[in-house]
Design a protein around this motif. Sequence first.
Motif, short mmCIF file in Angstrom:
data_model
loop_
_atom_site.label_atom_id
_atom_site.label_comp_id
_atom_site.label_asym_id
_atom_site.label_seq_id
_atom_site.Cartn_x
_atom_site.Cartn_y
_atom_site.Cartn_z
N UNK A 100 25.17 -33.48 29.80
CA UNK A 100 26.69 -33.52 30.55
C UNK A 100 26.26 -32.69 31.68
N UNK A 101 27.02 -33.09 32.48
CA UNK A 101 26.97 -32.40 33.91
C UNK A 101 28.07 -31.20 33.99
N UNK A 102 27.56 -30.07 34.53
CA UNK A 102 28.41 -28.82 34.57
C UNK A 102 28.19 -28.49 35.95
N UNK A 103 29.12 -28.98 36.68
CA UNK A 103 29.19 -28.61 38.32
C UNK A 103 29.54 -27.14 38.53
N UNK A 104 28.98 -26.64 39.56
CA UNK A 104 29.23 -25.10 40.17
C UNK A 104 29.22 -25.11 41.41
N UNK A 105 30.50 -24.41 42.06
CA UNK A 105 30.60 -24.36 43.49
C UNK A 105 31.54 -23.00 43.81
N UNK A 106 31.53 -22.80 45.10
CA UNK A 106 32.25 -21.63 45.58
C UNK A 106 33.22 -22.02 46.50
N UNK A 107 34.45 -21.56 46.68
CA UNK A 107 35.35 -21.98 47.42
C UNK A 107 36.07 -20.81 47.88
N UNK A 108 36.82 -20.86 49.30
CA UNK A 108 37.33 -19.72 49.85
C UNK A 108 38.68 -20.11 50.56
N UNK A 109 39.68 -19.01 50.25
CA UNK A 109 41.02 -19.13 51.01
C UNK A 109 40.93 -18.03 51.88
N UNK A 110 41.00 -18.40 53.33
CA UNK A 110 40.75 -17.59 54.29
C UNK A 110 42.12 -16.84 54.48
N UNK A 111 41.91 -15.48 54.48
CA UNK A 111 43.13 -14.53 54.98
C UNK A 111 42.83 -13.64 56.12
N UNK A 112 42.61 -14.30 57.22
CA UNK A 112 42.33 -13.26 58.33
C UNK A 112 43.22 -12.23 58.59
N UNK A 113 44.42 -12.38 58.31
CA UNK A 113 45.47 -11.42 58.71
C UNK A 113 45.88 -10.48 57.64
N UNK A 114 45.29 -10.85 56.27
CA UNK A 114 45.55 -9.78 55.34
C UNK A 114 44.58 -8.48 55.52
N UNK A 115 45.19 -7.41 55.71
CA UNK A 115 44.82 -6.08 55.91
C UNK A 115 43.96 -5.64 54.67
N UNK A 116 44.35 -5.98 53.62
CA UNK A 116 43.76 -5.53 52.17
C UNK A 116 42.51 -6.14 51.84
N UNK A 117 42.33 -6.86 52.25
CA UNK A 117 41.00 -8.08 51.66
C UNK A 117 39.93 -7.64 52.10
#
Length: 434
Positions: A100-117
């Motif tokens: 069975x296939x177990x797929x793996x990936x990375x994704x990003x929610x960009x927050x350029x104006x968030x000071x605490x990131x």
Amino acid sequence: MSQSVSETMAALCVVTQNLPIGTNLALLHLLWMLVSGSLLSSRGALFPALSAIGLRPAAIRRAWAALWCGTWAIAVLLQTWRQYVEGQQRWRVHRYDGYRVKAVDLTAYWRPAWKGCKTKHYHPQAGKALPAVTIGLIGQVGSVNGQRVALLTDLVHSDPDDPSEAALQANLLKQVAETLADDEMSVFDAGFKVRQLQAVQLPRWVVRLAKNFTARRNRLAPYQGKGRPPEYGDKVRPLARIHKGNKIAATPPDRSETWLEEDMVFQAEFWDDLVLPDVKVSPEAETFYVAAVYDPRFKEPWLLASPIKLTGPTWRALYRDRWPIEQVPLAAKQMVGGARQFVSAPESCRRLPELTLLAGSILTYLAATLPVEPTGFWDRNPKPTPGRLRRVLMRTPFPQSYPLPRRLRKKASVTDHLPKGILGHRRTRQAASA
């Protein structure tokens, strides 16, 4: 009430009803807001999106409070959703040579104006890493009515003590290694490296390689009679390349295979018993196989690696089934509207992307199972896509007439004895310094 609205509400009720009373109803409102596309039309503003589905101010505040301080965990919601899909018996798991296939990936929610990131991810348009909430995705792949669909099993966040992306990848791989079943094959894109997979002792994997990838044989090169006896095997270059105007020839394959699929002729070339370039020849060395899969529709082949000896059709089928894991963030960001988020509390910045990924997964599955409704008169050949289902749900406010389960209700808490207004602030006056 249309079938699309009623079945969507039924699925959302199943996902949320076992949560604590009050929180479950608030999360139901949040999920309906997401799958109906209200966050997309409000351009990421949470309160206007909740107001657009017909909620009163008190319900909007409860939904907002449930987002950042409610007692719930995304792992429980994902497990409940997965059990619901499996119970419907419409989702068919894919198996290739028993895996069975177990797929793996990375994704990003960009927050350029968030000071605490504290976390960053490479943005291709900006050409550099920007502040972003990066999440690792793990999912099982199957099909619904002939359409490939990924079911999320785990979401992995960055470690607060080490917010680097390398640490996130390491934690993601550890999670895959701990949860990988005996009949599952983990599949990765080129963002992951063979060395990383070997470091966590992952038993079964398929990963895409760079076009200039090189390896070595796990057997000594012939001794030429001069100098020090060799400790490394011969270098293997699966694909030819041009460096500084000079063409570097590819290493001939150890074997090849040709097969017919989809009325097209596919070919695969294989190199066996390989190790990384800096690994000396040893019986204990971790070896792997490399395959170049040629599709007649494309100029460049897929260059893949795995520690398991596989056939050509299996190589192609396993890696092709990794693509549905990329559909989940696509639906979450573009169809649901999670690409823009106007929340700033650290817990909300982590939880809202989780809910959008869950909503995107729910929307994709329901779109594949429900009758297709065209967007308009111009949509003459509609497909079962999450965008079309979202447009149908967007026409309907939160269905107040839908019969909710008994557990989905507002929590009747007595608050008359509590101080209100300015008296309810948890602030104390500091003593004046002498």
